[in-house]
Structures are given as C-alpha cells and as structure tokens.
Enzyme design. Structure first.
Site, PDB file in Angstrom:
ATOM      1  N   THR A 164      -3.453   6.520 -21.899  1.00  0.00           N
ATOM      2  CA  THR A 164      -3.245   5.172 -21.402  1.00  0.00           C
ATOM      3  C   THR A 164      -1.771   4.869 -21.635  1.00  0.00           C
ATOM      4  O   THR A 164      -1.098   5.537 -22.422  1.00  0.00           O
ATOM      5  CB  THR A 164      -4.071   4.134 -22.190  1.00  0.00           C
ATOM      6  OG1 THR A 164      -3.702   4.225 -23.570  1.00  0.00           O
ATOM      7  CG2 THR A 164      -5.563   4.388 -22.058  1.00  0.00           C
ATOM      8  N   ARG A 224      -1.144  -2.085 -18.670  1.00  0.00           N
ATOM      9  CA  ARG A 224      -2.470  -1.473 -18.663  1.00  0.00           C
ATOM     10  C   ARG A 224      -2.513  -0.411 -17.562  1.00  0.00           C
ATOM     11  O   ARG A 224      -2.380  -0.728 -16.385  1.00  0.00           O
ATOM     12  CB  ARG A 224      -3.506  -2.571 -18.402  1.00  0.00           C
ATOM     13  CG  ARG A 224      -4.951  -2.165 -18.497  1.00  0.00           C
ATOM     14  CD  ARG A 224      -5.805  -3.387 -18.786  1.00  0.00           C
ATOM     15  NE  ARG A 224      -5.426  -3.934 -20.067  1.00  0.00           N
ATOM     16  CZ  ARG A 224      -5.933  -3.507 -21.247  1.00  0.00           C
ATOM     17  NH1 ARG A 224      -6.871  -2.590 -21.281  1.00  0.00           N
ATOM     18  NH2 ARG A 224      -5.505  -4.020 -22.373  1.00  0.00           N
ATOM     19  N   ASP A 244      -6.281  14.143 -24.947  1.00  0.00           N
ATOM     20  CA  ASP A 244      -6.275  12.733 -24.553  1.00  0.00           C
ATOM     21  C   ASP A 244      -5.576  11.964 -25.663  1.00  0.00           C
ATOM     22  O   ASP A 244      -6.136  11.743 -26.731  1.00  0.00           O
ATOM     23  CB  ASP A 244      -7.718  12.259 -24.357  1.00  0.00           C
ATOM     24  CG  ASP A 244      -7.810  10.770 -24.040  1.00  0.00           C
ATOM     25  OD1 ASP A 244      -6.773  10.073 -24.118  1.00  0.00           O
ATOM     26  OD2 ASP A 244      -8.925  10.309 -23.723  1.00  0.00           O
ATOM     27  N   LYS A 297      -1.429   1.254 -25.055  1.00  0.00           N
ATOM     28  CA  LYS A 297      -1.774   1.187 -26.480  1.00  0.00           C
ATOM     29  C   LYS A 297      -0.486   1.339 -27.298  1.00  0.00           C
ATOM     30  O   LYS A 297       0.405   0.525 -27.137  1.00  0.00           O
ATOM     31  CB  LYS A 297      -2.867   2.208 -26.787  1.00  0.00           C
ATOM     32  CG  LYS A 297      -4.158   1.886 -25.987  1.00  0.00           C
ATOM     33  CD  LYS A 297      -5.303   2.842 -26.229  1.00  0.00           C
ATOM     34  CE  LYS A 297      -6.476   2.495 -25.327  1.00  0.00           C
ATOM     35  NZ  LYS A 297      -7.583   3.471 -25.445  1.00  0.00           N
ATOM     36  N   TYR A 353       0.837  -1.205   0.000  1.00  0.00           N
ATOM     37  CA  TYR A 353       0.000   0.000   0.000  1.00  0.00           C
ATOM     38  C   TYR A 353       0.867   1.249   0.000  1.00  0.00           C
ATOM     39  O   TYR A 353       1.877   1.297   0.690  1.00  0.00           O
ATOM     40  CB  TYR A 353      -0.937   0.030   1.221  1.00  0.00           C
ATOM     41  CG  TYR A 353      -2.368  -0.096   0.765  1.00  0.00           C
ATOM     42  CD1 TYR A 353      -2.991   0.977   0.112  1.00  0.00           C
ATOM     43  CD2 TYR A 353      -3.063  -1.287   0.889  1.00  0.00           C
ATOM     44  CE1 TYR A 353      -4.269   0.852  -0.379  1.00  0.00           C
ATOM     45  CE2 TYR A 353      -4.350  -1.411   0.400  1.00  0.00           C
ATOM     46  CZ  TYR A 353      -4.951  -0.335  -0.239  1.00  0.00           C
ATOM     47  OH  TYR A 353      -6.212  -0.460  -0.739  1.00  0.00           O
ATOM     48  N   GLU A 362      -0.640   4.844  -0.371  1.00  0.00           N
ATOM     49  CA  GLU A 362      -1.474   6.041  -0.567  1.00  0.00           C
ATOM     50  C   GLU A 362      -0.653   7.303  -0.344  1.00  0.00           C
ATOM     51  O   GLU A 362       0.116   7.394   0.620  1.00  0.00           O
ATOM     52  CB  GLU A 362      -2.676   6.013   0.385  1.00  0.00           C
ATOM     53  CG  GLU A 362      -3.774   5.091  -0.124  1.00  0.00           C
ATOM     54  CD  GLU A 362      -4.988   5.052   0.789  1.00  0.00           C
ATOM     55  OE1 GLU A 362      -4.934   5.613   1.893  1.00  0.00           O
ATOM     56  OE2 GLU A 362      -5.989   4.435   0.385  1.00  0.00           O
TER      57      GLU A 362
HETATM   58  C1  LIG Z   1      -8.648   3.770 -24.632  1.00  0.00           C
HETATM   59  C2  LIG Z   1      -9.015   5.180 -24.409  1.00  0.00           C
HETATM   60  C3  LIG Z   1      -9.333   5.647 -23.120  1.00  0.00           C
HETATM   61  C4  LIG Z   1      -9.640   4.756 -21.963  1.00  0.00           C
HETATM   62  O1  LIG Z   1      -8.705   3.944 -21.524  1.00  0.00           O
HETATM   63  P1  LIG Z   1      -9.056   2.733 -20.527  1.00  0.00           P
HETATM   64  O2  LIG Z   1      -7.707   2.365 -20.085  1.00  0.00           O
HETATM   65  O3  LIG Z   1      -9.746   1.712 -21.367  1.00  0.00           O
HETATM   66  O4  LIG Z   1      -9.911   3.262 -19.441  1.00  0.00           O
HETATM   67  C5  LIG Z   1      -9.515   7.011 -22.958  1.00  0.00           C
HETATM   68  N1  LIG Z   1      -9.425   7.863 -23.997  1.00  0.00           N
HETATM   69  C6  LIG Z   1      -9.174   7.437 -25.240  1.00  0.00           C
HETATM   70  C7  LIG Z   1      -9.085   8.429 -26.339  1.00  0.00           C
HETATM   71  C8  LIG Z   1      -8.979   6.075 -25.490  1.00  0.00           C
HETATM   72  O5  LIG Z   1      -8.757   5.670 -26.733  1.00  0.00           O
END
Ligand SMILES: *Cc1c(COP(=O)(O)O)cnc(C)c1O
Length: 424
Positions: A228, A237, A202, A231, A56, A58
């Site tokens: 993220t 993840r 994002d 990807k 933990y 926090e």
């Molecule tokens: C994949 C994605 C997310 C979310 O990611 P998670 O890890 O699945 O919660 C947010 N924004 C965009 C643009 C994405 O492609």
C-alpha cells in the site's frame, strides 16, 4: 454578463462538509495509534484532490486507449521512475487501486486458479489476501498457511520449509499486518527457490521503513513486491507493485486489463509526490524515528506491567497481550477511543478468545512520528494508554466513566498541541 462563482462544498453540501470538518478535528485532537494509518502531507492531499480525477487513462504511458494524455503520461512516468528509484526495483506498476487489488493482480499474473499458494495465517499476523478462507485469494486458489512458533511467536522458518516441501506451492507470500519483528526475506527466497515457487513480499505495513533503510529490503530476493502507499510510506490511499523485469509484462497485463479499468490519476500524482518526499534525506530520519519510538513505547509499557507479543518490537508496531489484565481487546479499544486514543483490538498468536473480541491491542507509531513526537514523548503516551486501560477495567461492563475519559482527552489534546498534524 454577471460573473459566476461556483459554490464550494460547504455551500453545496453542508452536511458532508461538516462531517469532513469533524473528521479533521478528530484527526487533529486524537492520539492516532492505528498501525496501518498515517498523516499524508498537505502536498500529497493537494495532488490527490486535483482535477486528474476527471481523466480516463486506460492503458500505460505511451500506450493508452484515450486521447489527452499530455499531462497524465508524464505524471505516471514520474511516479514509476520514483518508485523504482526509491526501492531499487527493476519494474513498477503504480496503478493498483489499493493493497488488496495489488495482491490480486500478482496472483492473476503469476498463478492459475486452483494453484497452491502459501501465506502467513491471519491469526498469526498475516493478511486476508494471503489466502485466508473468506478472501478471494482463499476461494480461487488452494491456500495453505504457515504460522508462528508457540514458544516465542516468531515465524517458524522450519515450518515454512516443511510446508513448502510438502505442498509444492506455486507462490509463497511473506508479509504481515501485525507482526512486530523483522522478516528474513533471504530465508524465504531460499525456500521458494528450493521448491520452485514464486516469492512475493507484501510490504504494505513496512514500506516506509524499507524506503527509509531501517528494515531489510525484499527487492533482491522476491519475484514481486506489493505494498500500500498509505501506511508507513505516508502517501495517498493506494497500491503499488514492484517486480523483476522478467515478470513486468505479466504483472502489467494482470493490473490492466486483467483486474482494473482506468487508473486513478489523481492518486498516481499523489503517489509520485509521496515517493518524492520519501526520496528526501529527512525520510530516513523519519523511518528511524518510527522504530525508535516503537521500541521506547514498548519499554515504557513493559515497565507498567504489560506483556507484548514477542516481548518487544523491531518495526513500527507493538501487540499488547491483555491476558494478564484479564480483559478482551474489544472493550478496551472502545473505551480508549472514548478517551481520544485510537487503536484496534487484534488477535494474538494462539488466541484463546474469538477474533471479534481478541486478546490483543495493536499499536503503531507512524502517525504520531509524522507529527514530530520523539522518544521523550513515549512515556506520556504509555501513561495515557495505561490510565485509559485502568479506567476501562474500573468501568467494567458499564463502560468507562465519562469524566475519566474527558480528563484523558484533555491531557492528550495538551500533549499533542505542540505537534501540528501534517495536512491539517
Ligand atoms: C493493509 C494491507 C493490505 C491491504 O491494503 P488495502 O489498501 O486495505 O486493500 C494488504 N496486505 C497487507 C500486509 C496489509 O497490511
């Protein structure tokens, strides 16, 4: 005293062990073209399977609510420093559990419930968390959405500007999950500045391309950047927030204690490893190869008579419009999966079909590029996709002929055999 050997997963839980082995095999043998997926390296997987999951922590390095931070603090500091270096950011928070919580944290930090936010609509390629109605971001905030132009399916910056002037949002999202072209962060920033909105980029899908220098970076233009890490960035993840120093305190407070509890230290370590990998010169070549592969596959599919949304790609993904083939994406995606080709059905802009059975297929090149496939292999990939779609059409409602599916599966196994999958 008898020495005690602790039983391993296969002994403790053969059922789960066998299922994981099955997934390993599937990832090794199938043509993985889901645009949001990748192969994390063995080093990333090792860190993410470590005993750090037991701890933990926090709080933040040097300011924790628990003892025993001898190793967790330096790990999180390394992750932060590397993320800042990789993207040239003033501040990094490496604790978000994933992309969606990262986006929620930014909203929590910069907006009040009920504030107006603006984002690219889901059917135009945006993400749920940019204010789509079923998402918490569309429920707790007043969300207005922009789209793409009908003529060329590109984001219409005039529409973005008009909507921003009319709605005066507190925050504007730019970013996408299914848009095959570059984003003009500078133009978004000019609009945000004009209306006094925060600009948040994002980059979940394109973080690896930005880190590798083959997509413009939003860092100089955006108040905050979320992503993220799993990807195109090829990490575990997880999520990451980068922001200007002036927003650092608000963002950190929103992540913890605002939204989350203890950080997932095993994931933090794996993120640090992934950032280290992405800082190596080889990652630039990887990112460039993803885009080269996407462009090559686009050309090979167009030659075979497929229509692509916007006519091609500038990034890691393509959207195939199956209208000309007269078939929905759902059936084709399911039949291709039976052939060992993994991709997903996806809405296209102004889709006349329903979201559950849309007109498009989304194809991403990050995973196959991680295996080392280059442009020369794209003709073969276009060939098996085309053969799979034709077999799907021939099979009609009955589904694809199992013998045809098996033949394609074998062909794909052969095609992939010289390219070992990282981490497996
Ligand atoms: C994949 C994605 C997310 C979310 O990611 P998670 O890890 O699945 O919660 C947010 N924004 C965009 C643009 C994405 O492609």
């Amino acid at each position: 005293m008898e020495s005690h050997r602790e039983p391993d997963l296969r002994e403790v839980d053969p059922e789960i062990a066998a299922l994981i082995e099955g997934e390993d095999r599937r990832q090794r043998e199938s043509l993985r073209l889901i645009a949001s997926e990748n192969y994390a390296s063995k080093a990333v997987l090792e860190a993410s399977a470590s005993t750090l999951t037991n701890k933990y922590a926090e709080g933040y390095p040097g300011r924790r609510y628990y003892e025993g931070m001898d190793f967790v603090d330096p790990i999180e500091r390394l992750a932060i420093d590397r993320a800042k270096r990789l993207f040239g950011a003033e501040h990094a928070n490496v604790q978000p559990y994933s992309g969606s919580p990262a986006n929620l944290a930014v909203l929590l930090g910069l907006c009040a419930p009920g504030d107006t936010i603006m984002g690219l609509s889901l059917p135009a390629g945006g993400h749920l968390t940019h204010g789509w109605k079923v998402s918490a971001t569309g429920i707790y905030y007043h969300s207005v959405q922009y789209g793409v132009r009908r003529e060329d399916h590109r984001i219409d910056m005039d529409q973005v500007r008009d909507l921003a002037r009319e709605q005066r949002p507190k925050l504007i999202w730019c970013g996408h999950s299914a848009y095959p072209r570059l984003l003009d962060f500078e133009a978004f920033a000019a609009i945000a500045q004009e209306v006094g909105a925060y600009l948040v980029a994002d980059i979940a899908h394109i973080a690896g391309l930005i880190a590798g220098g083959v997509h413009p970076s939003p860092i100089p233009h955006a108040d905050a950047v979320t992503t993220t890490t799993h990807k195109t960035l090829r990490g575990p993840r997880g999520g990451l927030i980068l922001c200007k120093a002036e927003h650092a305190a608000k963002i950190d407070k929103a992540v913890f204690p605002g939204l989350q509890g203890g950080p997932h230290n095993h994931t933090t370590a794996a993120k640090a490893v992934a950032f280290h990998e992405a800082l190596q010169p080889a990652f630039k070549a990887y990112a460039a190869q993803i885009v080269a592969n996407a462009k090559a596959l686009a050309a090979r599919l167009i030659e075979r008579g497929y229509d692509l949304v916007t006519g091609g790609t500038d990034n890691h993904l393509l959207l195939v419009d199956l209208t000309r083939q007269g078939v929905g994406g759902r059936k084709v995606a399911r039949d291709l999966n039976a052939c060992g080709i993994e991709l997903n059905a996806n809405s296209i802009p102004f889709d006349p079909r329903k979201p559950f059975d849309p007109s498009g297929l989304r194809i991403g090149l990050a995973s196959v590029t991680s295996r080392g496939l280059g442009e020369a292999a794209m003709d073969g990939i276009a060939g098996v996709i085309d053969a799979g779609i034709k077999a799907s059409l021939a099979g009609g409602a009955e589904g694809i002929d199992p013998a045809a599916a098996e033949r394609l599966k074998g062909q794909i196994r052969e095609m992939l055999a010289p390219f070992p999958a990282p981490g497996l």
